[in-house]
Design a protein around this motif. Structure first.
Motif, PDB file in Angstrom:
ATOM      1  N   VAL A   1       0.991  25.722  66.742  1.00 29.95           N
ATOM      2  CA  VAL A   1       0.849  24.596  66.339  1.00 29.95           C
ATOM      3  C   VAL A   1       0.381  23.450  67.596  1.00 29.95           C
ATOM      4  O   VAL A   1       0.797  23.687  68.825  1.00 29.95           O
ATOM      5  CB  VAL A   1       1.973  23.714  66.117  1.00 29.95           C
ATOM      6  CG1 VAL A   1       2.486  23.126  65.570  1.00 29.95           C
ATOM      7  CG2 VAL A   1       2.719  24.562  64.459  1.00 29.95           C
TER       8      VAL A   1
ATOM      9  N   LYS B   1       7.053  20.752  73.539  1.00 32.97           N
ATOM     10  CA  LYS B   1       8.422  19.491  73.916  1.00 32.97           C
ATOM     11  C   LYS B   1       7.886  18.493  75.580  1.00 32.97           C
ATOM     12  O   LYS B   1       8.081  17.997  75.786  1.00 32.97           O
ATOM     13  CB  LYS B   1       9.710  19.367  73.917  1.00 32.97           C
ATOM     14  CG  LYS B   1      10.444  20.512  74.701  1.00 32.97           C
ATOM     15  CD  LYS B   1      12.110  20.296  74.317  1.00 32.97           C
ATOM     16  CE  LYS B   1      12.400  21.777  74.693  1.00 32.97           C
ATOM     17  NZ  LYS B   1      12.855  22.964  72.841  1.00 32.97           N
TER      18      LYS B   1
ATOM     19  N   ARG C   1      17.645  28.977  72.589  1.00 32.22           N
ATOM     20  CA  ARG C   1      17.671  27.857  73.480  1.00 32.22           C
ATOM     21  C   ARG C   1      18.517  26.447  73.427  1.00 32.22           C
ATOM     22  O   ARG C   1      18.323  25.880  72.254  1.00 32.22           O
ATOM     23  CB  ARG C   1      15.943  27.364  74.358  1.00 32.22           C
ATOM     24  CG  ARG C   1      16.594  28.259  76.045  1.00 32.22           C
ATOM     25  CD  ARG C   1      14.701  27.778  76.313  1.00 32.22           C
ATOM     26  NE  ARG C   1      13.483  27.982  75.735  1.00 32.22           N
ATOM     27  CZ  ARG C   1      12.741  29.187  76.319  1.00 32.22           C
ATOM     28  NH1 ARG C   1      13.210  29.993  77.501  1.00 32.22           N
ATOM     29  NH2 ARG C   1      12.362  29.312  75.957  1.00 32.22           N
TER      30      ARG C   1
ATOM     31  N   HIS D   1      10.388  21.393  66.806  1.00 33.57           N
ATOM     32  CA  HIS D   1       9.450  20.164  66.634  1.00 33.57           C
ATOM     33  C   HIS D   1       8.624  21.334  65.974  1.00 33.57           C
ATOM     34  O   HIS D   1       8.991  22.155  65.214  1.00 33.57           O
ATOM     35  CB  HIS D   1       8.668  20.087  68.131  1.00 33.57           C
ATOM     36  CG  HIS D   1       8.483  20.893  68.529  1.00 33.57           C
ATOM     37  ND1 HIS D   1       7.604  21.687  69.035  1.00 33.57           N
ATOM     38  CD2 HIS D   1       8.813  21.254  70.030  1.00 33.57           C
ATOM     39  CE1 HIS D   1       7.515  22.782  69.892  1.00 33.57           C
ATOM     40  NE2 HIS D   1       8.017  22.741  70.642  1.00 33.57           N
TER      41      HIS D   1
HETATM   42  P1  AMP Z   1      10.629  25.880  72.679  1.00 30.53           P
HETATM   43  O1  AMP Z   1      11.007  24.899  72.520  1.00 30.53           O
HETATM   44  O2  AMP Z   1       9.421  25.706  74.035  1.00 30.53           O
HETATM   45  O3  AMP Z   1      11.556  27.333  74.306  1.00 30.53           O
HETATM   46  O4  AMP Z   1       9.933  27.031  72.206  1.00 30.53           O
HETATM   47  C1  AMP Z   1      10.613  27.396  71.562  1.00 30.53           C
HETATM   48  C2  AMP Z   1      10.381  28.617  70.548  1.00 30.53           C
HETATM   49  O5  AMP Z   1       9.265  28.143  69.833  1.00 30.53           O
HETATM   50  C3  AMP Z   1       8.612  29.788  71.607  1.00 30.53           C
HETATM   51  O6  AMP Z   1       9.634  30.986  71.656  1.00 30.53           O
HETATM   52  C4  AMP Z   1       8.027  29.922  70.129  1.00 30.53           C
HETATM   53  O7  AMP Z   1       7.761  30.598  69.121  1.00 30.53           O
HETATM   54  C5  AMP Z   1       8.178  29.180  69.660  1.00 30.53           C
HETATM   55  N1  AMP Z   1       6.146  27.521  70.167  1.00 30.53           N
HETATM   56  C6  AMP Z   1       7.312  26.730  70.282  1.00 30.53           C
HETATM   57  N2  AMP Z   1       5.983  25.786  70.745  1.00 30.53           N
HETATM   58  C7  AMP Z   1       4.602  25.974  69.607  1.00 30.53           C
HETATM   59  C8  AMP Z   1       4.114  25.705  69.132  1.00 30.53           C
HETATM   60  N3  AMP Z   1       3.340  24.667  69.242  1.00 30.53           N
HETATM   61  N4  AMP Z   1       3.506  26.615  68.343  1.00 30.53           N
HETATM   62  C9  AMP Z   1       3.710  27.791  68.301  1.00 30.53           C
HETATM   63  N5  AMP Z   1       4.690  28.115  68.569  1.00 30.53           N
HETATM   64  C10 AMP Z   1       5.654  27.374  69.463  1.00 30.53           C
END
Ligand code: AMP
Length: 326
Positions: free
Chosen positions: A185, A196, A9, A15
């Motif tokens: 994490v 985020k 995306r 992060h």
């Molecule tokens: P997002 O930033 O929410 O679109 O997340 C994208 C991908 O990053 C997710 O599908 C997870 O695989 C991974 N991800 C996001 N946040 C975490 C977290 N706190 N710990 C582990 N994986 C994460």
């Protein structure tokens, strides 16, 4: 070699959660599979981004993934909108996607609730576009989080349906794939996951001062009063972060201090901040370097699109024939 497809995306910066949860898996997968990693810019149109933001977000996320080690020599790294074949397959799949089943998708219902003024048809047919992204390369594996499981189920259903209607076995049914070592994490605010939208994230692009400030503000408690007591979640989270970025010795040092009730959270946080900075700083330098090298970025995107188009157009030749276009 098995084929893996995964979408990225183009929203926000990466992060630590993204890095250890998703990016690391990508780095491993590109060594083991025939990978197609794409930046899902068409998908992002459901929220109507401003034209300048659209391309800026794509470049930003591309630079970050490359800086993390995604390797254009190993994987096809491309921008979704560079591969128009996907749109054609999206159209064909939509002809056999039914309103009722699309309306029942949980992520559609969630988004419709969240943005009631913008329940557009793109939002409704998001799973069809996702299915097209995946099956156009005849993917066998798709690394997705649990929130995407229903969309994967639909992808398999659409692949199966196409095969049935046109009496073919063109599309394999792709499986969701979670590599063995997926870590969660935690955030710095003591509440579960780093994210985020949670506002508790440390970004790879954060400068050292920002990281120090964020870590020093992390929530703690008044400290253990009994030896070897169980850690409450806020403290466990800090130790989890230590385990991820610090050496085993550092982790043991603070763990022992905790167990003997001699812990000073200020010291722990200072160490944690420095270890995070040691980890992120080289990546940050690479992000800034790559982002300023527009020519390199364009070359990567072009090469990736070429690889993806080769695979996609081979599939589409077969699809058109099966549908009856002569
Ligand atoms: P997002 O930033 O929410 O679109 O997340 C994208 C991908 O990053 C997710 O599908 C997870 O695989 C991974 N991800 C996001 N946040 C975490 C977290 N706190 N710990 C582990 N994986 C994460």
């Amino acid at each position: 070699m098995e084929i893996v497809v995964s979408g990225i995306r183009p929203t926000g910066n990466l992060h630590l959660g993204n890095y250890f949860g998703a990016v690391k898996n990508f780095l491993q997968m590109q060594n083991e599979y025939n990978c197609f990693f794409f930046i899902a810019d068409w998908h992002s149109l459901t929220t109507h981004p401003k034209p300048n933001d659209l391309s800026a977000n794509v470049s930003k996320i591309m630079a970050e993934y490359l800086a993390c080690g995604l390797d254009p020599d190993k994987a096809a790294i491309y921008v979704q909108s560079d591969v128009k074949e996907i749109l054609e397959l999206y159209l064909y799949l939509n002809m056999n996607a039914y309103l009722g089943e699309l309306q029942r998708v949980t992520s559609f219902k969630d988004k419709a609730r969240k943005q009631p003024d913008n329940v557009n048809a793109g939002l409704l047919t998001y799973p069809t576009l996702m299915a097209a992204d995946i099956i156009i390369h005849k993917a066998q594996k798709v690394p997705v989080g649990r929130d995407q499981e229903q969309n994967m189920e639909i992808t398999r259903r659409f692949a199966r349906r196409f095969n049935m209607i046109y009496e073919t076995d063109l599309f394999p049914e792709p499986e969701s794939y979670t590599p063995a070592e997926s870590v969660k994490v935690p955030g710095l605010d003591g509440s579960g996951k780093m994210g985020k939208s949670e506002g508790n994230a440390i970004y790879l692009i954060d400068d050292p001062e920002t990281i120090r400030k964020k870590v020093m503000k992390a929530v703690t408690d008044s400290g253990p009063t009994q030896q070897n007591s169980e850690k409450p979640e806020v403290i466990e989270n800090l130790f989890t972060l230590l385990k991820i970025v610090s050496s085993a010795d550092t982790y043991e040092f603070f763990n022992e201090k905790y167990n003997s009730c001699a812990i000073r959270y200020g010291d722990l946080k200072k160490q944690l901040a420095e270890d995070i900075i040691n980890f992120t700083e080289p990546i940050r330098d690479r992000i800034l370097g790559i982002a300023s090298d527009k020519e390199y970025m364009q070359r990567v995107a072009n090469e990736g699109a070429e690889k993806a188009r080769e695979s996609a157009s081979a599939t589409m030749k077969e699809v058109r024939k099966l549908i009856g276009f002569k």
